[in-house]
Write an enzyme that holds these catalytic residues in place. Structure first.
Site, PDB file in Angstrom:
ATOM      1  N   ASP A 153     -23.571  32.845 126.293  1.00 37.40           N
ATOM      2  CA  ASP A 153     -23.264  34.222 125.876  1.00 37.40           C
ATOM      3  C   ASP A 153     -24.643  34.826 125.340  1.00 37.40           C
ATOM      4  OD1 ASP A 153     -20.777  32.862 125.641  1.00 37.40           O
ATOM      5  OD2 ASP A 153     -20.244  34.256 124.145  1.00 37.40           O
ATOM      6  N   LYS A 217     -18.964  41.243 127.686  1.00 36.22           N
ATOM      7  CA  LYS A 217     -18.568  41.006 126.244  1.00 36.22           C
ATOM      8  C   LYS A 217     -19.101  42.040 125.149  1.00 36.22           C
ATOM      9  CE  LYS A 217     -19.278  37.651 122.475  1.00 36.22           C
ATOM     10  NZ  LYS A 217     -19.984  36.340 122.013  1.00 36.22           N
ATOM     11  N   LYS A 253     -14.512  39.737 127.357  1.00 36.29           N
ATOM     12  CA  LYS A 253     -14.551  39.121 126.083  1.00 36.29           C
ATOM     13  C   LYS A 253     -14.563  40.102 124.951  1.00 36.29           C
ATOM     14  CE  LYS A 253     -16.552  35.420 123.118  1.00 36.29           C
ATOM     15  NZ  LYS A 253     -17.351  34.423 123.186  1.00 36.29           N
TER      16      LYS A 253
END
Length: 317
Positions: A153, A217, A253
């Protein structure tokens, strides 16, 4: 420079000028309409059977997260055990999608979830601010992958993005994608709360996908404004439209601020009604959360028994 597979929009990133022209040529976001649609979808009534299915689906989509300076190996091992078996009293409860930790805890997390379906995700690239030279960011990624991370991430350079230096952001993402190798999937974090406008969130979504993100995300969970129904809806529209144009599917996400089963189910409705059923799977949709899992477990137990358990039914992470 790292390269991604050619697709229908590959020429867009040929130069800074073509990239800028494309991003600023995207349709402007109707903020009122976006927020109204997100609010409307959030009022959908989910009946008992569908609710039970949605709760199990949401559990399977959780990236169970601990990203604190006080994280210890013991805490990470406990979190890994909870991810593998969220409810020790009920083996029918699904495992979570992943455990998300800092790079120095990846090896510990990997051992804790060994033999299960649970992935190990690691934040990297000088998370959460992203204020570091590219060489440091790439070293961060390579160390996490070498330790066994299945997913990375990363955070974008919001300063570069807000200054309009889109090619720098694009090139950093492609470089990080290359550092992930062939085994680790890349989630690109925009920190939507710092991007100021919905137009910027739309541009960042397309920029991340053009650079090779496997997931886009919303947030780090470290700022005041994190995932919201509206910004998640906007990103779901982006991945839907990107697949329509390129044939490439990208995950979404939302992270930060999603704490209850009711919230999670609202987001699943957004996914189904916007991107479609193809995204209703933890390979394509995740929740970045720490406290959400406990509420999902309590609501699951309530549906099964007709009563709520006491406060000691779930662990305090």
């Amino acid at each position: 420079m790292p390269t991604t597979a050619p697709h229908a929009l590959s020429d867009v990133t040929a130069s800074d000028s073509t990239l800028r022209r494309f991003l600023h040529g995207l349709p402007g976001v109707d903020a009122v309409g976006l927020e109204a649609r997100a609010a409307s979808l959030g009022t959908r009534s989910i009946k008992t059977t569908a609710k039970a299915y949605a709760i199990d689906l949401a559990i399977s989509m959780v990236d169970l997260t601990t990203l604190e300076g006080a994280d210890t190996p013991g805490k990470v091992r406990a979190l890994g055990a909870k991810a593998v078996r969220p409810d020790p009293t009920d083996r029918s409860a699904p495992a979570t999608a992943a455990v998300c930790v800092y790079p120095d805890m990846v090896a510990t997390a990997k051992k804790a979830v060994a033999g299960s379906t649970v992935k190990v995700a690691s934040v990297a690239t000088a998370f959460p601010a992203g204020r570091a030279p590219l060489s440091v960011k790439l070293a961060d990624v390579r160390e996490a992958v070498a330790a066994g991370a299945d997913e990375i991430d990363m955070v974008i350079d919001r300063g570069a993005f807000l200054a309009g230096n889109y090619m720098k952001v694009h090139d950093e993402i492609t470089a990080v994608k290359e550092a992930c190798g062939t085994d680790a999937r890349l989630k690109v974090i925009f920190e939507t709360g710092e991007l100021s406008t919905y137009d910027n969130i739309r541009r960042a979504s397309w920029l991340g996908m053009l650079a090779g993100a496997d997931f886009i995300k919303t947030s780090t969970g470290k700022v005041a404004v994190n995932a919201t129904p509206a910004n998640t809806l906007l990103m779901l529209e982006a991945v839907r439209d990107f697949r329509a144009q390129t044939g490439i599917q990208v995950g979404v996400k939302p992270a930060g601020g999603i704490r209850t089963s009711k919230d999670a189910i609202k987001f699943l409705v957004l996914v189904n009604e916007t991107a479609g059923e193809d995204w209703l799977d933890n390979h394509w949709f995740r929740f970045g959360a720490s406290s959400l899992l406990n509420d999902l477990l309590l609501q699951r137990q309530k549906l099964a028994t007709g009563r709520y358990s006491g406060p000691d039914y779930v662990t305090v992470d």
